[in-house]
Design a protein around this motif. Structure first.
Motif, mmCIF file in Angstrom:
data_model
loop_
_atom_site.group_PDB
_atom_site.id
_atom_site.type_symbol
_atom_site.label_atom_id
_atom_site.label_comp_id
_atom_site.label_asym_id
_atom_site.label_seq_id
_atom_site.Cartn_x
_atom_site.Cartn_y
_atom_site.Cartn_z
ATOM 1 N N UNK A 27 0.646 -0.904 -0.349
ATOM 2 C CA UNK A 27 0.160 -0.177 0.202
ATOM 3 C C UNK A 27 0.706 0.946 -0.537
ATOM 4 N N UNK A 28 2.622 1.070 0.339
ATOM 5 C CA UNK A 28 2.426 1.784 0.765
ATOM 6 C C UNK A 28 3.853 2.686 -0.915
ATOM 7 N N UNK A 29 4.703 1.402 -1.084
ATOM 8 C CA UNK A 29 6.120 1.405 -2.303
ATOM 9 C C UNK A 29 5.311 1.455 -3.192
ATOM 10 N N UNK A 30 4.523 0.164 -3.526
ATOM 11 C CA UNK A 30 4.333 -0.173 -4.841
ATOM 12 C C UNK A 30 2.918 0.213 -4.875
ATOM 13 N N UNK A 31 2.562 0.967 -3.895
ATOM 14 C CA UNK A 31 1.130 2.134 -5.148
ATOM 15 C C UNK A 31 2.077 3.053 -5.018
ATOM 16 N N UNK A 32 2.236 3.817 -4.697
ATOM 17 C CA UNK A 32 3.466 5.529 -5.111
ATOM 18 C C UNK A 32 3.987 4.776 -7.020
ATOM 19 N N UNK A 33 4.824 3.415 -6.765
ATOM 20 C CA UNK A 33 5.362 3.229 -8.151
ATOM 21 C C UNK A 33 4.210 3.171 -9.022
ATOM 22 N N UNK A 34 3.178 1.970 -8.974
ATOM 23 C CA UNK A 34 2.197 2.056 -10.000
ATOM 24 C C UNK A 34 1.478 3.741 -10.399
ATOM 25 N N UNK A 35 1.484 4.516 -9.048
ATOM 26 C CA UNK A 35 0.728 5.576 -8.723
ATOM 27 C C UNK A 35 1.000 7.203 -10.198
ATOM 28 N N UNK A 36 2.765 6.842 -10.383
ATOM 29 C CA UNK A 36 3.489 7.506 -10.602
ATOM 30 C C UNK A 36 3.421 6.951 -12.206
ATOM 31 N N UNK A 37 3.839 5.890 -12.857
ATOM 32 C CA UNK A 37 3.170 5.392 -13.441
ATOM 33 C C UNK A 37 1.933 5.894 -14.720
ATOM 34 N N UNK A 38 0.635 5.288 -13.287
ATOM 35 C CA UNK A 38 -0.303 5.828 -13.811
ATOM 36 C C UNK A 38 -0.351 7.331 -14.577
ATOM 37 N N UNK A 39 0.065 8.099 -13.522
ATOM 38 C CA UNK A 39 0.018 10.069 -14.268
ATOM 39 C C UNK A 39 1.277 10.120 -15.416
ATOM 40 N N UNK A 40 2.132 9.047 -15.543
ATOM 41 C CA UNK A 40 2.763 9.644 -16.739
ATOM 42 C C UNK A 40 2.193 8.296 -17.801
ATOM 43 N N UNK A 41 1.655 7.648 -17.860
ATOM 44 C CA UNK A 41 1.065 7.633 -18.915
ATOM 45 C C UNK A 41 -0.242 8.514 -18.665
ATOM 46 N N UNK A 42 -1.357 8.615 -18.105
ATOM 47 C CA UNK A 42 -2.209 9.923 -18.653
ATOM 48 C C UNK A 42 -2.586 10.636 -20.131
ATOM 49 N N UNK A 43 -3.125 10.545 -20.690
ATOM 50 C CA UNK A 43 -3.279 11.085 -21.616
ATOM 51 C C UNK A 43 -2.682 10.827 -22.518
ATOM 52 N N UNK A 44 -2.426 9.973 -22.512
ATOM 53 C CA UNK A 44 -1.411 9.710 -24.066
ATOM 54 C C UNK A 44 -2.083 8.245 -24.779
ATOM 55 N N UNK A 45 -2.438 7.877 -25.459
ATOM 56 C CA UNK A 45 -3.180 7.279 -26.766
ATOM 57 C C UNK A 45 -2.417 5.585 -26.620
ATOM 58 N N UNK A 46 -3.543 4.609 -26.586
ATOM 59 C CA UNK A 46 -2.687 3.430 -26.297
ATOM 60 C C UNK A 46 -3.711 2.403 -26.167
ATOM 61 N N UNK A 47 -2.789 1.603 -26.353
ATOM 62 C CA UNK A 47 -4.178 0.007 -26.228
ATOM 63 C C UNK A 47 -3.532 -0.487 -24.803
ATOM 64 N N UNK A 48 -2.402 -0.380 -24.353
ATOM 65 C CA UNK A 48 -2.635 -1.183 -22.782
ATOM 66 C C UNK A 48 -3.221 -0.949 -21.595
ATOM 67 N N UNK A 49 -3.106 -1.882 -21.033
ATOM 68 C CA UNK A 49 -4.682 -2.420 -20.047
ATOM 69 C C UNK A 49 -4.641 -0.772 -19.180
ATOM 70 N N UNK A 50 -3.920 -0.062 -19.052
ATOM 71 C CA UNK A 50 -4.170 1.283 -18.847
ATOM 72 C C UNK A 50 -4.379 1.937 -19.423
ATOM 73 N N UNK A 51 -4.102 2.114 -20.624
ATOM 74 C CA UNK A 51 -4.621 2.951 -20.914
ATOM 75 C C UNK A 51 -6.569 2.288 -21.535
ATOM 76 N N UNK A 52 -6.687 1.118 -22.018
ATOM 77 C CA UNK A 52 -7.843 0.763 -21.497
ATOM 78 C C UNK A 52 -9.422 0.414 -20.773
ATOM 79 N N UNK A 53 -8.181 1.144 -19.292
ATOM 80 C CA UNK A 53 -9.367 1.715 -18.555
ATOM 81 C C UNK A 53 -9.663 2.745 -18.323
ATOM 82 N N UNK A 54 -8.468 3.675 -18.680
ATOM 83 C CA UNK A 54 -8.565 5.724 -19.282
ATOM 84 C C UNK A 54 -10.157 5.449 -20.259
#
Length: 480
Positions: free
Chosen positions: A244-271
């Motif tokens: 809930x700490x290190x790995x949540x923050x690790x993923x949060x940083x990746x999600x923030x970098x991924x947001x708003x960009x096109x793509x068919x990866x899992x995060x992109x499809x969820x967005x």
């Protein structure tokens, strides 16, 4: 004053002793579970089970307990480990599913979105519907070209070891691959572990967090004490909180970098789903990606390492697999087979199934709560509220299902067309019922992420290299 306190103390001790004796007699004689055999300490306290998980040998210990006591073993004052095939199918059925036990709440913590550990069946079903499409067969096929790029990078790294006949840790490189695959399918880019040849100490953090979760799931009182009293004063002492700490923050940083960009990866499809209907929200997406990062790579890596270890211990099976792959995948360019070719290799599919059967990544008993109406196990009534469950290590070794050679690695059992349907009913490496892993293989010729990355890696390595187990190989057993 002393004379007044002395009788009070005596009465207190007497009441305590009487209560303890009453509890012991009830659990041993009058409890609804009293007739089920098991270790003496397990009948009276959950500390026994927590310590069993803490030792790190539970996956083997629980198998030994069933061989000693039979198909149903009492592993707690209100808990049963079940190895009976009929009861197993009832517990992990799809219709009127048994809810997950309270032990999962420790891992979930305060997360409102946790597909793996959510206990409420209705909430879980709704959450699964929100995220199911990116893990489907259709979506998985889109990831294959990116996985091919990762495999090519890995093969060039391993070529250097092969040219010099250098001894190396294949298990470590397999885990680097599994983690980079998670980065690719989740965020359209690997984490760079294969190219750098290092994990930046993340694997150790995952292992410590997993080890911590294993025993804390059965010591909720200590977990709650730590979170509410110890942690605010002295800081965090539990590796589980990395989830809930290190790995949540690790993923949060990746999600923030991924947001708003096109793509068919899992995060992109969820967005995309979020843009269309408002759900899942950013927090839910981050939690889902945390689960991918934290558990998605480790469990898959365990499975692939176990498969290769069993192949190295059985060189005739390794030879047979290579011959089958060469026959089925002759049109492949280089040594990276495509998914269709991998699917067409019967022996490769059998090897993967058997590797997951003989060494499932999930090592603990998957607790479920008996519904209010109760259930019957081996002719005995079990009241509602009892915790029942099965370990994949137990059900995968029941000779009634798998035969007298249940302890042996024998892929050929999966080539028996008359029996394969029955075997699949008891294949428990991905869980069962409504709570199966979202990355599991489908049985109608389809595949999802976990299976795809396994079959492509195994095929590529077997067709490209001759492996031998080093004489001084240090083999340790670690499961999720």
């Amino acid at each position: 004053m002393y004379e007044q306190l002395f009788p009070t103390s005596i009465w207190f001790l007497a009441i305590f002793a009487a209560s303890a004796c009453t509890y012991v007699i009830y659990q041993y004689v009058f409890s609804p579970l009293a007739s089920f055999p098991g270790p003496l300490a397990a009948k009276f306290t959950k500390v026994w089970r927590a310590y069993g998980m803490y030792k790190g040998t539970w996956h083997r210990d629980i198998v030994d307990l069933h061989r000693k006591y039979g198909p149903v073993v009492r592993i707690g004052p209100n808990e049963l480990s079940v190895g009976d095939p009929e009861a197993f199918r009832q517990i992990y059925r799809v219709s009127k599913a048994f809810p997950k036990g309270a032990s999962y709440s420790v891992v979930q913590g305060t997360r409102p979105f946790d597909l793996a550990n959510e206990r409420n069946e209705k909430i879980h079903a709704a959450q699964r519907r929100l995220v199911a499409r990116p893990y489907s067969m259709e979506s998985t096929k889109r990831f294959e070209p990116q996985i091919d790029v990762l495999l090519d990078t890995l093969l060039h790294k391993l070529d250097d070891f092969a040219k010099s006949s250098q001894i190396f840790d294949l298990g470590f490189w397999i885990q680097l691959y599994a983690f980079d695959v998670i980065g690719t399918v989740s965020f359209s880019k690997p984490f760079g572990f294969i190219s750098s040849g290092t994990d930046n100490a993340i694997f150790e953090r995952i292992q410590k967090a997993m080890d911590s979760a294993a025993w804390l799931m059965h010591a909720r009182w200590f977990f709650n004490l730590h979170q509410n009293v110890i942690k605010p004063i002295f800081g965090n002492w539990l590796a589980l909180n990395d989830r809930h700490g290190y790995f949540f923050q690790f993923s949060k940083d990746e999600v923030e970098k991924r947001k708003g960009k096109p793509g068919k990866d899992i995060a992109g499809q969820l967005f995309q789903a979020q843009a269309a209907g408002g759900q899942p929200n950013d927090l839910a997406i981050t939690f889902m990606m945390t689960t991918n990062v934290f558990a998605g790579s480790d469990t898959t890596a365990i499975a692939m390492r176990a498969i290769f270890l069993n192949l190295l211990h059985n060189p005739q099976m390794l030879k047979k697999l290579r011959a089958d792959l060469q026959e089925q995948c002759s049109s492949s360019s280089g040594s990276i087979v495509n998914s269709s070719e991998a699917e067409s290799s019967p022996y490769l599919q059998a090897v993967i199934y058997e590797g997951l059967r003989i060494f499932p990544s999930v090592a603990f008993v998957l607790d479920r709560d008996v519904p209010p109406e109760g259930m019957t196990i081996i002719g005995k009534y079990i009241p509602g509220g009892t915790v029942v469950g099965t370990s994949p290590w137990v059900i995968h070794r029941v000779q009634e299902i798998w035969g007298a050679d249940a302890d042996e690695f024998r892929p050929e059992r999966w080539l028996d067309e008359e029996r394969i349907g029955e075997l699949r009913r008891f294949f428990f490496a991905f869980g069962g019922g409504t709570r199966t892993c979202i990355g599991r293989r489908q049985y109608q010729g389809a595949f999802t992420i976990t299976w795809l990355e396994m079959e492509k890696l195994i095929a590529a390595l077997v067709m490209r290299y001759d492996f031998e187990l080093a004489d001084d190989a240090n083999i340790t057993e670690k499961c999720g």
